[in-house]
Design a protein around this motif. Structure first.
Motif, short mmCIF file in Angstrom:
data_model
loop_
_atom_site.label_atom_id
_atom_site.label_comp_id
_atom_site.label_asym_id
_atom_site.label_seq_id
_atom_site.Cartn_x
_atom_site.Cartn_y
_atom_site.Cartn_z
N GLY A 330 0.80 -1.21 0.00
CA GLY A 330 0.00 0.00 0.00
C GLY A 330 0.84 1.28 0.00
O GLY A 330 0.37 2.34 0.44
N ALA A 331 2.08 1.18 -0.53
CA ALA A 331 2.98 2.33 -0.49
C ALA A 331 2.85 3.23 -1.71
O ALA A 331 3.54 4.25 -1.79
N LEU A 332 1.99 2.87 -2.66
CA LEU A 332 1.81 3.67 -3.87
C LEU A 332 0.45 4.32 -3.86
O LEU A 332 -0.57 3.67 -3.55
N ARG A 333 0.40 5.60 -4.20
CA ARG A 333 -0.91 6.24 -4.35
C ARG A 333 -1.52 5.78 -5.67
O ARG A 333 -0.84 5.28 -6.55
N GLY A 334 -2.80 5.97 -5.83
CA GLY A 334 -3.43 5.56 -7.08
C GLY A 334 -4.86 6.06 -7.14
O GLY A 334 -5.36 6.67 -6.20
#
Length: 334
Positions: A330-334
């Protein structure tokens, strides 16, 4: 969750392979931007069943991107990485130039380095990826004390022009053309050049220092001595490895550890052809291990040969696997 992706240096060997690997592994991408500089802008690159138009990296809107891959050949990687991070992006650096303090990651070896959700992650040089993958499962059997490795490096590591030079020089030998080195210091066709990268004060080259430093960081500070040799091979990196441990490791337990390790394939029969060569690794994801044996010349030693596609696991695949692990956390925004 789908993510907006950009690949800088997209028209280079590793950049193209990153885009190909993203498509093959069906990475959840809402959008993929292929970026380059100079004459490469305006071209196209295949991404699965569609083509991407190559945009100018200098004009890219980083606020519209969640994840950036910096491939070798990227113009100004340090400045670019800072801009991307300031705009909220996560950067996976395959150039080795953007941030010396970034964690160096091989997901099968040290995924815990991503626990702090770093904004810049370094994918190590190919030789360190291969070394760490192979020795990590053996390290669980006995503490690593020292690694001595000779890295036989293909011309693709120096880019397309270097590959063209090997091709033209090889053809020239048969028509009595004089080989004039341009990409390398000496003729590469039918030759070996013990020189990869610039020389430092102590006599090590940049590539030798990078392999030693990256491998040591990946494997907990072990001492590494590396010698790098450019060889007349287009794709496929190989290493001859001698490793010392803090206790005896017998051949059977070493073989069992490698068989059970992710990312590795043991191909080791003691007969003609019972080993892997660089040519056989092209297009393959695993790193192959052969010639595994006890080294009788020192205490607690193991010797082996390993090989892998330097553009796949040694470059693009490792970077994409880092992205997959970041997405899983869950370390990437999207």
């Amino acid at each position: 969750m789908a993510h907006r992706i950009a690949v800088a240096g997209a028209t280079g060997q590793v950049g193209r392979e990153i885009i190909k690997t993203l498509a093959e592994r069906e990475f959840p991408a809402a959008d993929v931007s292929a970026l380059a500089s100079g004459r490469a802008v305006g071209g196209s690159i295949s991404f699965g069943e569609r083509n991407l138009s190559v945009g100018a990296v200098e004009r890219h809107d980083w606020a519209s991107t969640d994840l950036v891959f910096l491939a070798p050949g990227t113009t100004g990687p340090v400045t670019l990485a800072r801009k991307a991070v300031a705009a909220g992006c996560v950067v996976i650096d395959v150039t080795g130039m953007s941030d010396p303090d970034a964690p160096v990651v091989v997901p099968e070896v040290n995924p815990g380095a991503l626990a702090a959700n770093p904004r810049i992650v370094a994918s190590p040089v190919a030789g360190a990826i291969l070394l760490s993958l192979v020795l990590h499962p053996l390290q669980a059997l006995g503490g690593l004390v020292r690694i001595v490795a000779t890295s036989l490096q293909p011309v693709s590591g120096a880019g397309k022009d270097a590959m063209d030079e090997l091709f033209s020089q090889t053809r020239g030998v048969f028509v009595n053309d004089t080989a004039t080195p341009e990409q390398f210091t000496k003729p590469i066709a039918f030759n070996l050049i013990p020189h990869v990268g610039g020389f430092g004060e102590g006599g090590l080259t940049d590539e030798e220092e990078a392999i030693a430093e990256d491998t040591s960081r990946l494997l907990g500070g072990v001492a590494v001595a590396a010698t790098c040799v450019r060889v007349p091979v287009f794709i496929g990196q190989s290493l001859s490895v001698h490793a010392s441990f803090d206790r005896p490791i017998d051949e059977a337990e070493a073989r069992e550890a490698i068989r059970g390790a992710p990312g590795l394939t043991l191909l080791d029969r003691r007969d003609d052809g019972g080993y892997v060569t660089p040519l056989e690794t092209v297009g393959e994801d695993p790193v192959f291990v052969s010639r595994l044996r006890v080294d009788p010349t020192g205490p607690n030693g193991i010797a082996l040969w390993c090989a892998g596609d330097n553009l796949r696991k040694g470059g693009a695949l490792n970077a994409v696997q880092i992205a997959e692990e970041l997405a899983r956390r869950g370390a990437l925004r999207g």
